[in-house]
Design a protein around this motif. Structure first.
Motif, PDB file in Angstrom:
ATOM      1  N   VAL A 210     -14.198 -17.006  -4.776  1.00 33.20           N
ATOM      2  CA  VAL A 210     -13.086 -16.430  -4.024  1.00 33.20           C
ATOM      3  C   VAL A 210     -12.445 -17.566  -3.237  1.00 33.20           C
ATOM      4  O   VAL A 210     -13.122 -18.278  -2.497  1.00 33.20           O
ATOM      5  CB  VAL A 210     -13.572 -15.327  -3.062  1.00 33.20           C
ATOM      6  N   LEU A 211     -11.137 -17.762  -3.424  1.00 29.29           N
ATOM      7  CA  LEU A 211     -10.431 -18.846  -2.758  1.00 29.29           C
ATOM      8  C   LEU A 211      -9.297 -18.299  -1.900  1.00 29.29           C
ATOM      9  O   LEU A 211      -8.614 -17.337  -2.291  1.00 29.29           O
ATOM     10  CB  LEU A 211      -9.852 -19.836  -3.776  1.00 29.29           C
ATOM     11  N   VAL A 212      -9.073 -18.941  -0.758  1.00 31.42           N
ATOM     12  CA  VAL A 212      -7.995 -18.538   0.135  1.00 31.42           C
ATOM     13  C   VAL A 212      -7.482 -19.774   0.862  1.00 31.42           C
ATOM     14  O   VAL A 212      -8.240 -20.712   1.138  1.00 31.42           O
ATOM     15  CB  VAL A 212      -8.478 -17.470   1.144  1.00 31.42           C
ATOM     16  N   GLY A 213      -6.200 -19.787   1.146  1.00 36.38           N
ATOM     17  CA  GLY A 213      -5.615 -20.860   1.928  1.00 36.38           C
ATOM     18  C   GLY A 213      -5.751 -20.587   3.416  1.00 36.38           C
ATOM     19  O   GLY A 213      -5.576 -19.451   3.869  1.00 36.38           O
ATOM     20  N   GLU A 214      -6.037 -21.613   4.167  1.00 36.38           N
ATOM     21  CA  GLU A 214      -6.192 -21.477   5.609  1.00 36.38           C
ATOM     22  C   GLU A 214      -4.929 -20.927   6.255  1.00 36.38           C
ATOM     23  O   GLU A 214      -4.993 -20.219   7.270  1.00 36.38           O
ATOM     24  CB  GLU A 214      -6.544 -22.842   6.198  1.00 36.38           C
ATOM     25  N   GLN A 215      -3.755 -21.224   5.663  1.00 38.13           N
ATOM     26  CA  GLN A 215      -2.483 -20.785   6.223  1.00 38.13           C
ATOM     27  C   GLN A 215      -1.824 -19.681   5.383  1.00 38.13           C
ATOM     28  O   GLN A 215      -0.606 -19.503   5.449  1.00 38.13           O
ATOM     29  CB  GLN A 215      -1.539 -21.982   6.349  1.00 38.13           C
ATOM     30  N   ASP A 216      -2.614 -18.946   4.631  1.00 37.24           N
ATOM     31  CA  ASP A 216      -2.063 -17.871   3.802  1.00 37.24           C
ATOM     32  C   ASP A 216      -1.503 -16.771   4.698  1.00 37.24           C
ATOM     33  O   ASP A 216      -2.229 -16.160   5.485  1.00 37.24           O
ATOM     34  CB  ASP A 216      -3.150 -17.306   2.886  1.00 37.24           C
ATOM     35  N   ARG A 217      -0.203 -16.503   4.585  1.00 36.22           N
ATOM     36  CA  ARG A 217       0.453 -15.495   5.417  1.00 36.22           C
ATOM     37  C   ARG A 217       0.508 -14.126   4.744  1.00 36.22           C
ATOM     38  O   ARG A 217       0.939 -13.156   5.356  1.00 36.22           O
ATOM     39  CB  ARG A 217       1.874 -15.971   5.764  1.00 36.22           C
ATOM     40  N   ILE A 218       0.122 -14.065   3.469  1.00 36.75           N
ATOM     41  CA  ILE A 218       0.212 -12.804   2.720  1.00 36.75           C
ATOM     42  C   ILE A 218      -1.163 -12.168   2.560  1.00 36.75           C
ATOM     43  O   ILE A 218      -1.350 -10.978   2.818  1.00 36.75           O
ATOM     44  CB  ILE A 218       0.863 -13.049   1.345  1.00 36.75           C
ATOM     45  N   THR A 219      -2.143 -12.936   2.104  1.00 37.33           N
ATOM     46  CA  THR A 219      -3.522 -12.453   1.963  1.00 37.33           C
ATOM     47  C   THR A 219      -4.430 -13.406   2.742  1.00 37.33           C
ATOM     48  O   THR A 219      -5.074 -14.274   2.159  1.00 37.33           O
ATOM     49  CB  THR A 219      -3.940 -12.378   0.482  1.00 37.33           C
TER      50      THR A 219
END
Length: 317
Positions: A252-261
């Protein structure tokens, strides 16, 4: 099928095969394949809302350059890219899950599913509605910048009172767009919203070619699709579905600055998938990790592939 402009300067990989999958309601999905047909496992890439298969070009190139690498399949969701338009009432996540099942009917052998945003949600719908097929075919999953909780955690990077106002405006706009038919965003509109796409979709740094590709994909999505899928995506709740899946190699990957998820979305998915899921937080990155952090995304896919291969060998021993 829709003819899309190809952004200049991008080394988009050339598929070894192309075909269309005709669905029960007449929609045709544009499907591209890469690498050996008889590979022991196939990676299937699913793009996000308003995007198309081309966002995976760096991962496709990296995987297909490996000796003995997997077969790779990528397709455009209904109403996106080179696939044909969707009917308004069929612009739902359950329909996308059924569409994935139709694509997999044309893919041989075991698969690893890799989904970005709406693509990850599509994988969850496939697992919910086609549980037996999921258990029989799927050997691993990679969830990139996605959620199993609708818009529960979506705040657009704004203070809470303001984010609620933006959500109401967005949902109202999506209702109107869903009734605009197969019209695509016009060039003046794309020029006007380009700064908003940059802010909403990317993190601290943004390569101009990546922004150009993202804008080209949005321009290839019909207004009916842009608006139509919003309601279904905003209300999805699939944590229980994930908890009920067989334990598989997963990332599972996510961006530190993800504004959507944002991060809570990824944490919820990783917790639901259990001990086999690895959570990767990409510093300073936004929602478009396959473009912003291609090495990390490719490594996550390769890791799941390796784990899936090890499991297959242990079963055969």
């Amino acid at each position: 099928m829709t003819t899309l402009p190809e952004p200049s300067g991008l080394p988009l990989p050339q598929p070894t095969g192309q075909h269309s999958v005709r669905l029960a309601d007449g929609v045709r999905l544009h499907v591209e394949s890469y690498g050996p047909r008889r590979a022991p496992i196939t990676v299937v890439f699913l793009h996000g809302w308003t995007l198309d298969r081309r966002i995976w070009h760096r991962q496709i190139t990296a995987l297909t350059r490996q000796a003995g690498g997997p077969r790779v399949v990528a397709y455009d969701a209904r109403g996106h890219g080179r696939s044909s338009a969707t009917h308004r009432l069929a612009a739902t996540l359950p329909q996308l899950g059924d569409d994935l099942a139709a694509v997999l009917a044309h893919v041989e052998g075991p698969v690893v599913l890799v989904g970005h945003s709406l693509g990850g949600m599509t994988i969850m719908e496939y697992a919910a509605a086609h549980a037996a097929a999921f258990a029989a075919r799927v050997r691993g999953v990679v969830m990139v910048s996605t959620t199993a909780e609708g818009h529960t955690h979506t705040g657009y990077g704004l203070p809470h009172p303001l984010s609620r106002i933006v959500r109401v405006l967005e949902l109202s706009g999506s209702y109107v767009m869903a009734r605009c038919g197969d019209v695509r965003p016009h060039r003046p509109l794309m020029a006007a919203i380009r700064p908003a796409i940059r802010w909403l979709m990317f993190g601290e740094r943004c390569d101009n070619d990546d922004l150009q590709l993202t804008c080209a994909a949005v321009a290839g999505s019909s207004l009916r699709s842009i608006g139509g899928f919003r309601e279904s995506a905003g209300t999805q709740q699939r944590l229980e579905t994930l908890r009920g899946l067989p334990h598989l190699p997963s990332a599972v990957l996510v961006g530190e600055q993800d504004r959507i998820t944002p991060l809570p979305c990824a944490q919820g998915i990783a917790d639901a998938l259990g001990g086999d899921a690895g959570l990767h937080v990409c510093a300073d990155a936004g929602h478009m990790l396959m473009l912003e952090r291609p090495t990390e995304v490719t490594a996550a896919v390769a890791g799941v592939l390796a784990a899936a291969g090890s499991r297959r060998l242990r079963r055969a021993a």
